[in-house]
Scaffold this motif. Structure first.
Motif, PDB file in Angstrom:
ATOM      1  N   UNK A 152       0.841  -1.205   0.000  1.00  0.00           N
ATOM      2  CA  UNK A 152       0.000   0.000   0.000  1.00  0.00           C
ATOM      3  C   UNK A 152       0.877   1.255   0.000  1.00  0.00           C
ATOM      4  N   UNK A 153       1.939   1.251   0.800  1.00  0.00           N
ATOM      5  CA  UNK A 153       2.855   2.401   0.855  1.00  0.00           C
ATOM      6  C   UNK A 153       3.532   2.619  -0.502  1.00  0.00           C
ATOM      7  N   UNK A 154       3.898   1.533  -1.143  1.00  0.00           N
ATOM      8  CA  UNK A 154       4.553   1.608  -2.452  1.00  0.00           C
ATOM      9  C   UNK A 154       3.612   2.213  -3.500  1.00  0.00           C
ATOM     10  N   UNK A 155       2.339   1.787  -3.463  1.00  0.00           N
ATOM     11  CA  UNK A 155       1.335   2.298  -4.416  1.00  0.00           C
ATOM     12  C   UNK A 155       1.089   3.787  -4.168  1.00  0.00           C
ATOM     13  N   UNK A 156       0.941   4.171  -2.905  1.00  0.00           N
ATOM     14  CA  UNK A 156       0.712   5.577  -2.553  1.00  0.00           C
ATOM     15  C   UNK A 156       1.849   6.440  -3.109  1.00  0.00           C
ATOM     16  N   UNK A 157       3.072   5.992  -2.903  1.00  0.00           N
ATOM     17  CA  UNK A 157       4.243   6.737  -3.387  1.00  0.00           C
ATOM     18  C   UNK A 157       4.219   6.872  -4.907  1.00  0.00           C
ATOM     19  N   UNK A 158       3.842   5.788  -5.593  1.00  0.00           N
ATOM     20  CA  UNK A 158       3.817   5.800  -7.061  1.00  0.00           C
ATOM     21  C   UNK A 158       2.744   6.745  -7.606  1.00  0.00           C
ATOM     22  N   UNK A 159       1.611   6.822  -6.911  1.00  0.00           N
ATOM     23  CA  UNK A 159       0.548   7.748  -7.341  1.00  0.00           C
ATOM     24  C   UNK A 159       0.989   9.193  -7.078  1.00  0.00           C
ATOM     25  N   UNK A 160       1.573   9.422  -5.893  1.00  0.00           N
ATOM     26  CA  UNK A 160       1.960  10.794  -5.523  1.00  0.00           C
ATOM     27  C   UNK A 160       3.066  11.346  -6.422  1.00  0.00           C
ATOM     28  N   UNK A 161       3.967  10.482  -6.880  1.00  0.00           N
ATOM     29  CA  UNK A 161       5.058  10.946  -7.742  1.00  0.00           C
ATOM     30  C   UNK A 161       4.647  11.035  -9.211  1.00  0.00           C
ATOM     31  N   UNK A 162       3.423  10.556  -9.518  1.00  0.00           N
ATOM     32  CA  UNK A 162       2.950  10.605 -10.899  1.00  0.00           C
ATOM     33  C   UNK A 162       3.407   9.424 -11.737  1.00  0.00           C
ATOM     34  N   UNK A 163       4.145   8.504 -11.104  1.00  0.00           N
ATOM     35  CA  UNK A 163       4.622   7.313 -11.819  1.00  0.00           C
ATOM     36  C   UNK A 163       3.443   6.416 -12.225  1.00  0.00           C
ATOM     37  N   UNK A 164       2.422   6.396 -11.360  1.00  0.00           N
ATOM     38  CA  UNK A 164       1.244   5.571 -11.606  1.00  0.00           C
ATOM     39  C   UNK A 164       0.065   6.466 -11.966  1.00  0.00           C
ATOM     40  N   UNK A 165      -0.437   6.313 -13.182  1.00  0.00           N
ATOM     41  CA  UNK A 165      -1.494   7.202 -13.678  1.00  0.00           C
ATOM     42  C   UNK A 165      -2.293   6.492 -14.763  1.00  0.00           C
ATOM     43  N   UNK A 166      -3.582   6.831 -14.911  1.00  0.00           N
ATOM     44  CA  UNK A 166      -4.374   6.238 -16.000  1.00  0.00           C
ATOM     45  C   UNK A 166      -3.781   6.555 -17.373  1.00  0.00           C
ATOM     46  N   UNK A 167      -3.001   7.627 -17.451  1.00  0.00           N
ATOM     47  CA  UNK A 167      -2.437   8.035 -18.744  1.00  0.00           C
ATOM     48  C   UNK A 167      -1.398   7.059 -19.280  1.00  0.00           C
ATOM     49  N   UNK A 168      -0.903   6.164 -18.422  1.00  0.00           N
ATOM     50  CA  UNK A 168       0.154   5.242 -18.857  1.00  0.00           C
ATOM     51  C   UNK A 168      -0.288   4.389 -20.036  1.00  0.00           C
ATOM     52  N   UNK A 169      -1.574   4.075 -20.107  1.00  0.00           N
ATOM     53  CA  UNK A 169      -2.090   3.245 -21.210  1.00  0.00           C
ATOM     54  C   UNK A 169      -1.968   4.003 -22.526  1.00  0.00           C
ATOM     55  N   UNK A 170      -2.517   5.207 -22.571  1.00  0.00           N
ATOM     56  CA  UNK A 170      -2.550   5.959 -23.825  1.00  0.00           C
ATOM     57  C   UNK A 170      -1.177   6.505 -24.208  1.00  0.00           C
ATOM     58  N   UNK A 171      -0.282   6.613 -23.226  1.00  0.00           N
ATOM     59  CA  UNK A 171       1.055   7.105 -23.532  1.00  0.00           C
ATOM     60  C   UNK A 171       1.951   6.018 -24.124  1.00  0.00           C
ATOM     61  N   UNK A 172       1.471   4.774 -24.079  1.00  0.00           N
ATOM     62  CA  UNK A 172       2.233   3.676 -24.692  1.00  0.00           C
ATOM     63  C   UNK A 172       1.869   3.621 -26.175  1.00  0.00           C
ATOM     64  N   UNK A 173       2.858   3.811 -27.035  1.00  0.00           N
ATOM     65  CA  UNK A 173       2.601   3.926 -28.475  1.00  0.00           C
ATOM     66  C   UNK A 173       1.953   2.687 -29.080  1.00  0.00           C
ATOM     67  N   UNK A 174       2.066   1.561 -28.418  1.00  0.00           N
ATOM     68  CA  UNK A 174       1.518   0.321 -28.992  1.00  0.00           C
ATOM     69  C   UNK A 174       0.002   0.236 -28.800  1.00  0.00           C
ATOM     70  N   UNK A 175      -0.524   1.066 -27.875  1.00  0.00           N
ATOM     71  CA  UNK A 175      -1.967   1.100 -27.615  1.00  0.00           C
ATOM     72  C   UNK A 175      -2.650   2.173 -28.466  1.00  0.00           C
ATOM     73  N   UNK A 176      -3.939   2.005 -28.754  1.00  0.00           N
ATOM     74  CA  UNK A 176      -4.663   3.057 -29.489  1.00  0.00           C
ATOM     75  C   UNK A 176      -4.909   4.269 -28.603  1.00  0.00           C
ATOM     76  N   UNK A 177      -5.176   5.392 -29.223  1.00  0.00           N
ATOM     77  CA  UNK A 177      -5.550   6.620 -28.511  1.00  0.00           C
ATOM     78  C   UNK A 177      -7.079   6.726 -28.490  1.00  0.00           C
ATOM     79  N   UNK A 178      -7.590   7.499 -27.546  1.00  0.00           N
ATOM     80  CA  UNK A 178      -9.043   7.677 -27.431  1.00  0.00           C
ATOM     81  C   UNK A 178      -9.644   8.251 -28.720  1.00  0.00           C
ATOM     82  N   UNK A 179      -8.856   8.993 -29.456  1.00  0.00           N
ATOM     83  CA  UNK A 179      -9.346   9.619 -30.692  1.00  0.00           C
ATOM     84  C   UNK A 179      -9.364   8.661 -31.884  1.00  0.00           C
ATOM     85  N   UNK A 180      -8.754   7.487 -31.743  1.00  0.00           N
ATOM     86  CA  UNK A 180      -8.756   6.518 -32.850  1.00  0.00           C
ATOM     87  C   UNK A 180     -10.148   5.911 -33.002  1.00  0.00           C
TER      88      UNK A 180
END
Length: 336
Positions: A30-58
């Motif tokens: 839980x502490x590790x996850x909290x740290x990752x969210x607070x530093x911005x390392x963990x975010x919903x944007x990680x999916x769309x920022x991966x070039x192999x995945x489609x973008x919402x506009x596709x």
């Protein structure tokens, strides 16, 4: 009656014989996850920022996600075998790369009319590996899954998975019900200690991928996302053991170390997957409790099992060499 994934995980852990869940490791995670969210390392944007995945506009985004998650299973290979690779990618990303390559080559792979009738020769071309030899595991089952879901979409949903998403009316739990009732190859269930349980890895990752791709907006706006649990596979448990939240008893550890292939529905397999769901739910609960008590500050929308699963799965890939000594359970299954 089939228990929901969360209810199933509680039933499984309560009756587990082959493993133990460790509260100290849950707190550490839980502490590790909290740290990752607070530093911005963990975010919903990680999916769309991966070039192999489609973008919402596709325009093809939802249908792409549906096809990929229909095929998102069984990428492991025995230790003495060559890994399946496409464009240098392995595992899930090799699958994504193969689908993207097919689309670049003009193959209508996200069209249900096309894949409902796809044959082995065509799919072999879609999945052709970098080395020309190492084929994707469970090839015949992948044809069967594509044919099954494509046929059902054409029969009832005008050939579009986006119509299934619309029918759920922004409810993740309703969409989960629709996916597992309409498409049998997503119906990831077992009987454990006299009770029918559900794990629903691919059905839930499908919902999670839509949420991530669309940033929780439009088709990805779900009003009950908390009902979705993590996606119980064969890799995440390695991370749970690494963080000390899960421990295998010697008998199970010996089985896994000897590379025994378990049957889908085997009690040992069900316990590993059920405990994974249970631990992530407890991690989520612990973070939400800290938020409620104002012990921490972070965006509550980021506290869900989807993002916790993303953290665990990414952690395993980034620390693959470090975690390689922890055996993973091997099952030839279309469910994960």
């Amino acid at each position: 009656m089939t228990l929901s994934p969360r209810e199933s995980s509680e039933h499984i852990v309560k009756n587990a014989k082959y493993l133990t869940v460790l509260p100290d490791g849950i707190e550490k995670l839980a502490k590790e996850i909290i740290s990752s969210i607070q530093t911005g390392q963990l975010s919903p944007n990680n999916f769309s920022q991966n070039d192999i995945h489609p973008k919402a506009t596709d325009p093809h985004a939802i249908e792409w996600i549906f096809v990929v998650d229909t095929l998102n299973f069984c990428f492991w290979t025995p230790t003495d075998h060559t890994k399946y690779k496409v464009n240098g990618f392995t595992g899930y990303f090799a699958l994504c790369a193969a689908i993207n390559r097919a689309m670049d080559e003009g193959i209508d792979i996200t069209n249900a009319t096309y894949y409902s009738k796809i044959d082995g020769e065509t799919l072999r071309q879609v999945f052709r590996p970098d080395d020309g030899q190492t084929s994707i595991p469970l090839f015949e089952q992948r044809i069967a899954c594509l044919n099954e879901v494509g046929t059902r979409l054409l029969e009832k949903w005008q050939g579009k998975f986006q119509n299934v998403v619309r029918a759920a009316n922004n409810s993740a739990s309703r969409l989960l019900e629709l996916i597992v009732s309409e498409f049998p190859c997503f119906r990831d269930e077992a009987v454990y200690e006299g009770q029918r349980v559900s794990l629903y890895k691919r059905a839930q990752i499908l919902i999670g991928d839509i949420w991530s791709c669309f940033g929780g907006k439009g088709p990805g706006a779900f009003n009950d996302l908390e009902k979705i649990t993590m996606f119980a596979d064969y890799r995440v448990p390695q991370v749970l053991i690494h963080f000390g939240s899960l421990e295998y008893k010697p008998e199970l550890l010996n089985e896994l170390t000897s590379e025994t292939i378990l049957e889908n529905g085997d009690a040992r397999e069900v316990e590993i997957r059920g405990a994974s769901i249970y631990i992530v739910e407890k991690v989520k609960d612990a973070i939400l409790e800290k938020l409620a008590k104002k012990e921490i500050e972070l965006n509550k929308e980021y506290v869900n099992s989807i993002l916790i699963d993303h953290f665990l799965w990414d952690y395993r890939r980034k620390h693959a060499a470090e975690l390689e000594h922890i055996p993973f359970h091997k099952v030839l299954s279309v469910y994960y």
